[in-house]
Design an enzyme around this catalytic site. Structure first.
Site, short mmCIF file in Angstrom:
data_model
loop_
_atom_site.label_atom_id
_atom_site.label_comp_id
_atom_site.label_asym_id
_atom_site.label_seq_id
_atom_site.Cartn_x
_atom_site.Cartn_y
_atom_site.Cartn_z
N GLY A 163 1.39 8.26 -9.15
CA GLY A 163 0.37 7.23 -9.28
C GLY A 163 0.91 5.83 -9.11
CG ASP A 164 3.26 2.28 -9.75
OD1 ASP A 164 3.96 1.67 -8.93
OD2 ASP A 164 2.54 1.72 -10.59
#
Length: 485
Positions: free
Chosen positions: A289-290
């Protein structure tokens, strides 16, 4: 193209492997470039790249930077070995084994004094809170072994913030310790037969989403001020925060990892070398997610004061997806400086960016002597991006005159298909980015913005499509610093 989800092992089409002549060319190109830079520490990079066995059928020998790790644990050589079961651990996924893991490390540290120790985790589901490793130590996860992070926040104790951050990254004050932690160590190995470390991070993500998080979340693995670190051949899942975080470390090898988190899980970076040097990251698959990999070196005035740069870093054969961030990012916390980084053989899809330099007013520091080569990407929003920060600071005491210095960025052999925009290269207001070199870049099927966007960014571009911005136009010439010899 079918790719794995976070629910299973990655089943992805292998990344295209460059031919042997191309590999030799890239190594020589990087070696010559790094050796001729003004920073004398560049020379060891090429010397520590050596051939190793290929991965999978149909592939020959590939080059490896695993020589950065110089400890005794790579070949499994430790004086004593024991199973966590010998210390009362129960692998039923329910029983808390926090005390058992802590007892095991303490006992093996004493038994293996001088010769080191190896703690084996057999098949099973081993629930535990945070525990610390020790020097000359191997944590080995057998096939079928799953270490599960405790769902009790009290089993992730609070520790002091890092000096180069001055506070917890997300909240003021202290921060939660990582699940597997170590500080001031030498020769630490985390490896296995593709066992799994699962942080069970959803509890922490929900605290973040609900804005009820009191202290900065813990990492899955963090080693602080340590040397000769090897992390390999394991699957890492569902970290509460950044997944692997070596900080103030030297001689670090992170290889053959699968790192998985839901694509909406907040700030679940894959691998974040931070104020660390002689770092090798290779042959990793990451869904996050990053950022998949983010090179960092401290935050604003705290990072400037500590002054620990990240340097001599090789990132190669990394593939994966992140819908909101980048395949490889630099910063945004880079106040201690970043130099001498080689990124190559990167394969990114369905992501916000393939490569991104992120910084801000007040950061200070520098990003220099960076080579990015042989990147393939599909369905990426902005293929290459230099972006300003979003007023993200440790506190209001940062120096508003501290501007970053960005120079000597070489980006070569880039292929992107079905990208949304041309590159966006925007300097922080008041700063100038110079010595930016693009060569042999092909970005096709651009769906939104075909014009490059450049602001206070200067250099050259050769054999680039679509046509670069005026700041990078070379009028057909080929200079010695950007063009081929």
């Amino acid at each position: 193209m079918a790719h794995a989800t976070v629910h299973g092992a990655p089943m992805t089409r292998p990344c295209p492997r460059p031919s042997a002549p191309l590999i030799v060319f890239l190594v020589l190109l990087a070696s010559c470039y790094l050796a001729l830079t003004r920073l004398p520490s560049a020379a060891p990079l090429a010397a520590l790249i050596a051939p190793s066995a290929g991965h999978g059928s149909g592939h020959g020998a590939v080059d490896s930077c695993a020589g950065f790790y110089r400890g005794a644990g790579a070949a499994g050589r430790r004086a004593v070995t024991a199973s966590v079961e010998e210390f009362g651990a129960v692998g039923d996924g329910v029983t808390s084994n926090t005390a058992a893991f802590r007892r095991a490390v303490a006992a093996l540290e004493e038994r293996g004094a001088g010769g080191g120790a190896r703690l084996e985790v057999p098949a099973g589901r081993w629930l535990t809170g945070s525990f610390n490793l020790t020097s000359r130590f191997t944590l080995f996860l057998h096939h079928g072994a799953v270490i599960l992070g405790s769902q009790d926040p009290e089993e992730w104790p609070l520790i002091a913030p890092l000096p180069s951050y001055g506070r917890g990254r997300e909240r003021l004050g202290p921060r939660h310790i990582s699940l597997i932690h170590g500080q001031d160590l030498n020769d630490v190995v985390i490896t296995g037969s593709n066992g799994t470390i699962d942080g069970q991070g959803r509890m922490w993500w929900e605290l973040w989403w609900n804005r009820t998080l009191n202290h900065t979340r813990g990492h899955l693995i963090e080693l602080v001020n340590s040397t000769n670190v090897l992390i390999s051949n394991v699957t890492l899942r569902n970290s509460p925060f950044w997944t692997v975080h070596p900080v103030y470390c030297r001689n670090v090898v992170i290889k053959d990892l699968t790192i998985l988190a839901p694509l909406n899980a907040p700030n679940t970076d894959g691998i974040d070398p931070d104020s660390s040097s002689e770092v090798c990251i290779e042959d990793c698959y990451i869904e996050s997610g990053d950022d998949l990999v983010a090179v960092k070196s401290g935050w604003d005035q705290y990072g400037i004061s500590v002054g620990k740069p990240s340097s001599n870093i090789i990132i190669q054969r990394v593939s994966g997806t992140t819908p909101t961030c980048s395949g490889v990012g630099f910063g945004s916390e880079m106040s201690g400086g970043i130099s001498n980084v080689l990124v190559r053989d990167l394969h990114i899809w369905n992501s916000a960016s393939a490569v991104r330099l992120k910084t801000d007013v007040g950061r200070g520091g520098y990003i220099t002597n960076i080579t990015i080569a042989n990147v393939t990407m599909e369905k990426v929003k902005v293929p290459i991006r230099f972006s300003r920060g979003s007023d993200d600071h440790s506190d209001d005491k940062y120096d508003r005159t501290a501007l970053p210095m960005i120079s000597d960025i070489h980006i070569v052999d880039i292929v992107g298909v079905d990208v949304q925009r041309a590159p966006m290269l925007e300097a922080v207001h008041g700063a100038v980015y110079e010595g930016i070199c693009f060569r042999n870049v092909s970005l096709t099927a651009i769906r939104r913005q075909i014009r490059w966007q450049c602001e206070s960014v200067y250099g050259e571009a050769h054999e680039v499509f679509p046509a670069p911005c005026e700041e990078l136009r070379n009028n057909g010439s080929s200079s010695s610093w950007c063009g081929l010899p």
